[in-house]
Design a protein around this motif. Structure first.
Motif, short mmCIF file in Angstrom:
data_model
loop_
_atom_site.label_atom_id
_atom_site.label_comp_id
_atom_site.label_asym_id
_atom_site.label_seq_id
_atom_site.Cartn_x
_atom_site.Cartn_y
_atom_site.Cartn_z
N TYR A 167 53.49 17.81 14.51
CA TYR A 167 52.57 18.32 13.63
C TYR A 167 51.14 18.77 14.27
CZ TYR A 167 49.77 19.36 9.43
OH TYR A 167 48.95 19.92 8.46
N VAL A 178 49.64 22.50 15.31
CA VAL A 178 48.24 22.84 14.45
C VAL A 178 47.39 23.33 15.70
CG1 VAL A 178 46.06 21.92 13.49
CG2 VAL A 178 48.44 21.46 12.35
N TRP A 214 40.80 24.87 10.89
CA TRP A 214 41.54 23.62 10.63
C TRP A 214 42.53 23.61 9.31
CZ3 TRP A 214 42.65 19.50 13.70
CH2 TRP A 214 41.94 19.52 14.85
N SER A 227 46.35 23.83 9.43
CA SER A 227 47.12 22.67 8.64
C SER A 227 48.17 23.23 7.77
CB SER A 227 46.07 21.56 8.28
OG SER A 227 45.28 21.38 9.06
N MET A 249 52.45 22.75 7.41
CA MET A 249 52.82 21.69 6.51
C MET A 249 54.22 21.65 6.17
SD MET A 249 51.34 23.16 2.89
CE MET A 249 51.86 21.88 2.18
#
Length: 297
Positions: free
Chosen positions: A83, A87, A133, A137, A141
């Motif tokens: 993850y 990102v 950010w 994100s 997700m």
């Protein structure tokens, strides 16, 4: 086994080299915090941090897989590393695009309407970085819900292999929604990057013609630091685009090829972290006062 160890060693060395380079760049810009930091410098700090996250997450995954350290990873570890890596990938293109735009505005003529958009201080850039950010994100997700460690899966449930971390089959509609969002994000930021870089090339060309005229007239002229910075930013942007599109074409080749090619796989692994490794050394090469600031500490 020997091939995996060799690949793991090379990958660890390249990752370590990139981390050292980015820390070196961070150290340089931390020196500048004693005075007024510029908008471009704040973005470069953010880019260096993003590069370090990319190298740590990707490097850790590959090191564990190549050295067969399967017990060091679990479901939570797989979710966090992949993850964060996804990102960081989005932050890389976002920050590079913003860097190109801010530098283009900085070198634009004072009478230009674009000059009005120039940030009054570096801290005006912080809301944009915070937005990047949040955006990246949210776009990533869906990943934590479908990432599993190999020990928690049955072989029949595995759809896509990422060494010891696997992607389970997900709802096709959800998958395509997030793919479209990622493609749209990359297209928008690269479009903005292309416009800003084209504008910078135009301004640099005009500046070059002006310098030639002054040299012909035997007048002394010193190149402003903004123009030198613009050249560095253009070089960084070209570096990003090279690794981005080479990575895309290599991924497509691996996806549609019938067999597995260890050389191509190794090349693809390097391309995913190539920009994070090379970009700090481009900055170090273009700006000679890095070393002075480092040893002044």
């Amino acid at each position: 086994m020997v091939l995996n160890l060799t690949k793991g060693t090379i990958f660890m060395f390249a990752t370590g080299l990139g981390i050292v380079g980015n820390i070196f760049v961070l150290k340089k810009y931390i020196c500048l915090f004693r005075s007024a930091v510029k908008s471009v410098e704040l973005i470069l700090i953010h880019l260096a941090i993003t590069n370090i996250i990319t190298l740590l997450t990707k490097g850790m995954i590959r090191t564990i897989s190549r050295f067969v350290l399967i017990n060091l990873m679990d479901d939570v570890g797989c979710k966090i590393l992949i993850y964060l890596n996804r990102v960081a990938r989005g932050l890389s293109i976002s920050a590079t695009s913003l860097l190109t735009v801010v530098q283009a505005i900085t070198i634009s003529p004072r009478t230009s309407r674009w000059r009005r958009l120039q940030p009054r201080s570096a801290w005006n850039i912080l809301p944009l970085l915070f937005f990047f950010w949040i955006l990246n994100s949210l776009i990533s997700m869906n990943l934590p819900f479908y990432i599993k460690h190999v020990n928690s899966l049955k072989t029949s449930n595995i759809s896509k292999n990422n060494d010891y971390c696997y992607f389970e089959s997900e709802n096709r509609i959800i998958r395509w929604i997030f793919i479209v969002l990622m493609v749209l994000r990359d297209a928008v930021f690269q479009g903005v990057m292309g416009w800003a870089s084209g504008y910078m090339v135009f301004l640099l060309h005009k500046h070059h013609q002006h310098v030639l005229y002054l040299q012909t007239s035997k007048l002394l002229y010193r190149t402003p630091p903004e123009m030198k910075a613009a050249q560095s930013v253009l070089l960084l942007m070209l570096c990003f685009l090279f690794f981005y599109w080479t990575d895309c074409f290599t991924s497509l080749y691996l996806t549609f090829s019938l067999g597995t090619n260890s050389i191509t796989n190794g090349l693809h692994e390097f391309l995913t972290i190539g920009y994070a490794i090379v970009s700090p050394f481009l900055q170090i090469h273009k700006e000679g006062h890095f070393t002075t600031c480092w040893f002044a500490q």
